[in-house]
Design a protein around this motif. Sequence first.
Motif, PDB file in Angstrom:
ATOM      1  N   ILE A  22     104.161  64.997  25.629  1.00 53.36           N
ATOM      2  CA  ILE A  22     102.888  65.696  25.812  1.00 53.36           C
ATOM      3  C   ILE A  22     101.828  65.157  24.861  1.00 53.36           C
ATOM      4  O   ILE A  22     100.711  64.815  25.255  1.00 53.36           O
ATOM      5  CB  ILE A  22     103.068  67.208  25.610  1.00 53.36           C
ATOM      6  N   PHE A  23     102.152  65.051  23.583  1.00 51.07           N
ATOM      7  CA  PHE A  23     101.140  64.622  22.619  1.00 51.07           C
ATOM      8  C   PHE A  23     100.794  63.146  22.772  1.00 51.07           C
ATOM      9  O   PHE A  23      99.664  62.744  22.541  1.00 51.07           O
ATOM     10  CB  PHE A  23     101.621  64.922  21.192  1.00 51.07           C
ATOM     11  N   HIS A  24     101.762  62.344  23.186  1.00 50.09           N
ATOM     12  CA  HIS A  24     101.451  60.940  23.442  1.00 50.09           C
ATOM     13  C   HIS A  24     100.482  60.829  24.617  1.00 50.09           C
ATOM     14  O   HIS A  24      99.524  60.057  24.576  1.00 50.09           O
ATOM     15  CB  HIS A  24     102.742  60.172  23.729  1.00 50.09           C
ATOM     16  N   PHE A  25     100.707  61.634  25.653  1.00 55.15           N
ATOM     17  CA  PHE A  25      99.818  61.614  26.814  1.00 55.15           C
ATOM     18  C   PHE A  25      98.445  62.173  26.460  1.00 55.15           C
ATOM     19  O   PHE A  25      97.424  61.653  26.878  1.00 55.15           O
ATOM     20  CB  PHE A  25     100.453  62.426  27.943  1.00 55.15           C
ATOM     21  N   ASP A  26      98.422  63.236  25.640  1.00 51.34           N
ATOM     22  CA  ASP A  26      97.151  63.847  25.264  1.00 51.34           C
ATOM     23  C   ASP A  26      96.283  62.886  24.472  1.00 51.34           C
ATOM     24  O   ASP A  26      95.061  62.916  24.591  1.00 51.34           O
ATOM     25  CB  ASP A  26      97.395  65.119  24.446  1.00 51.34           C
ATOM     26  N   GLY A  27      96.890  62.058  23.644  1.00 49.63           N
ATOM     27  CA  GLY A  27      96.091  61.095  22.893  1.00 49.63           C
ATOM     28  C   GLY A  27      95.317  60.182  23.821  1.00 49.63           C
ATOM     29  O   GLY A  27      94.144  59.882  23.576  1.00 49.63           O
ATOM     30  N   LYS A  28      95.942  59.743  24.883  1.00 50.75           N
ATOM     31  CA  LYS A  28      95.241  58.928  25.863  1.00 50.75           C
ATOM     32  C   LYS A  28      94.207  59.732  26.620  1.00 50.75           C
ATOM     33  O   LYS A  28      93.142  59.224  26.972  1.00 50.75           O
ATOM     34  CB  LYS A  28      96.242  58.316  26.842  1.00 50.75           C
ATOM     35  N   VAL A  29      94.523  60.984  26.914  1.00 50.04           N
ATOM     36  CA  VAL A  29      93.591  61.825  27.670  1.00 50.04           C
ATOM     37  C   VAL A  29      92.289  62.010  26.913  1.00 50.04           C
ATOM     38  O   VAL A  29      91.196  61.912  27.487  1.00 50.04           O
ATOM     39  CB  VAL A  29      94.237  63.193  27.985  1.00 50.04           C
ATOM     40  N   GLY A  70      80.532  54.419  33.071  1.00 52.53           N
ATOM     41  CA  GLY A  70      80.774  53.008  33.321  1.00 52.53           C
ATOM     42  C   GLY A  70      81.498  52.278  32.216  1.00 52.53           C
ATOM     43  O   GLY A  70      82.052  51.189  32.439  1.00 52.53           O
ATOM     44  N   GLU A  71      81.522  52.829  31.019  1.00 47.63           N
ATOM     45  CA  GLU A  71      82.131  52.142  29.879  1.00 47.63           C
ATOM     46  C   GLU A  71      83.653  52.095  29.996  1.00 47.63           C
ATOM     47  O   GLU A  71      84.284  51.098  29.610  1.00 47.63           O
ATOM     48  CB  GLU A  71      81.734  52.845  28.573  1.00 47.63           C
ATOM     49  N   LEU A  72      84.256  53.155  30.528  1.00 48.84           N
ATOM     50  CA  LEU A  72      85.708  53.173  30.678  1.00 48.84           C
ATOM     51  C   LEU A  72      86.164  52.064  31.621  1.00 48.84           C
ATOM     52  O   LEU A  72      87.145  51.357  31.333  1.00 48.84           O
ATOM     53  CB  LEU A  72      86.163  54.542  31.199  1.00 48.84           C
ATOM     54  N   TYR A  98      94.043  54.057  27.155  1.00 49.52           N
ATOM     55  CA  TYR A  98      93.472  54.907  28.200  1.00 49.52           C
ATOM     56  C   TYR A  98      94.481  55.171  29.319  1.00 49.52           C
ATOM     57  O   TYR A  98      95.400  54.372  29.564  1.00 49.52           O
ATOM     58  CB  TYR A  98      92.213  54.254  28.786  1.00 49.52           C
ATOM     59  N   VAL A  99      94.272  56.297  29.996  1.00 49.67           N
ATOM     60  CA  VAL A  99      95.134  56.660  31.119  1.00 49.67           C
ATOM     61  C   VAL A  99      94.832  55.728  32.290  1.00 49.67           C
ATOM     62  O   VAL A  99      93.667  55.505  32.628  1.00 49.67           O
ATOM     63  CB  VAL A  99      94.892  58.125  31.537  1.00 49.67           C
ATOM     64  N   SER A 152      90.869  60.114  24.527  1.00 49.99           N
ATOM     65  CA  SER A 152      90.063  58.891  24.459  1.00 49.99           C
ATOM     66  C   SER A 152      89.501  58.534  25.833  1.00 49.99           C
ATOM     67  O   SER A 152      88.373  58.037  25.942  1.00 49.99           O
ATOM     68  CB  SER A 152      90.907  57.733  23.922  1.00 49.99           C
ATOM     69  N   THR A 153      90.274  58.805  26.893  1.00 46.58           N
ATOM     70  CA  THR A 153      89.799  58.530  28.247  1.00 46.58           C
ATOM     71  C   THR A 153      88.675  59.479  28.630  1.00 46.58           C
ATOM     72  O   THR A 153      87.651  59.057  29.182  1.00 46.58           O
ATOM     73  CB  THR A 153      90.951  58.663  29.261  1.00 46.58           C
ATOM     74  N   ALA A 154      88.858  60.766  28.345  1.00 49.45           N
ATOM     75  CA  ALA A 154      87.845  61.765  28.713  1.00 49.45           C
ATOM     76  C   ALA A 154      86.532  61.530  27.975  1.00 49.45           C
ATOM     77  O   ALA A 154      85.447  61.746  28.535  1.00 49.45           O
ATOM     78  CB  ALA A 154      88.369  63.166  28.426  1.00 49.45           C
TER      79      ALA A 154
END
Length: 377
Positions: free
Chosen positions: A52-59, A71-73, A85-86, A61-63
């Motif tokens: 969960i926390f590994h996925f949240d870290g990406k979430v 457009g930057e993502l 990023y996810v 930064s992606t959000a």
Amino acid sequence: MAHHATKQAACANCDYAFVPGEPDEFCPSCGQQNHAVEIGFGHVAEEFLEGIFHFDGKVFSTAKLLLFRPGELTRRFLAGHRVPYVPPIRLYVFISFVFFLLLGTQLGHEDAGEAEKRAEPAATKKLATTPDSDSISFFQGPKAQRTARKSVDQAITKAFAARVDSLAAAPATPGQQKALKAARREQARLVAAARAGGGFQIAFAEIKRLPAHPTDAQVDSVVRSKGAVPSLMSRLAVRRTIRWRDSTREEVVHQLLRGGSIMLFLLMPLAALLLKGAYFRQHRYYLGHLIFTVHVQCFLFIFLGLVMGLDKLNALPGWLSNLLLLVPAVYFIVALRTFYQQSWRKTVVKSLLLGVAYSLTALLSLLTVGAIGVALF
């Protein structure tokens, strides 16, 4: 994160013997994690929290890029910065699932009053205003429909003939002349309405009397009552009409959401083609346009979800709700400018052209998916 489950000397899947002193967390032969199946609850909770926390870290930064830097993502992802990023497809699946779940909750449930109204189809009330309008059937061929329309015209003319004659024979007072003109206008309106909708009107009066699960003989009886020959399509039309007649609000909402999710998913490749055509001189791969489309669609899901939530809480004044309608358009223009690196004037012009082309494509897709959804419901 370290795991404290009991390690095994050999892989339980492929019998690979682990070498003492070398890493033994995963099997180098098949990739299976090396621990016994009988593990404690604490270890399960540890793995769950790690994921969960590994996925949240990406979430996070992606959000941050998706919401506040249009457009930057996409630009960073295509530049090779993929680990922080996810992935686009995983992001779309997760956000679209949450969005349609919220949308289904927002639409609510039907109450007893709505169920009673549903018992009498609105289409039946509408057709009741046109004399003999149900004599024109969806199941009939062109020749039979023309004959039925002629009979409808005659029925309407006959229904108004006595009134029109009496008004015409009366003294030519302003009031009588006005009533005569009104009667003739109403006669012409009913004839035009019958002609315009006749080809698609189903015999709702007969279908309304059918049970929820009619037999083939009952369905064929309705079809033959309109002078048509029973066929696969005519029987399907009757059964689908009964299905819609007896559907609850939840079932209709579910069907609409399913069709909407399919339509939006199918629109993304088409929208990417439009972008490739608009920026063909940049010689970008199609995948880049598709990822850009996915990210823009994800932003729209998040934005609309937030607006629905605030509207549910009555936290938005009217003027602010109207102002928020401009946010998707502004976001799209800024995203185009950031990703494709063209001047603001070219970006605005292309965004307008893309908006018109996308709207027409969406309308065509909506009609197609709607027709398929009605037939397969």
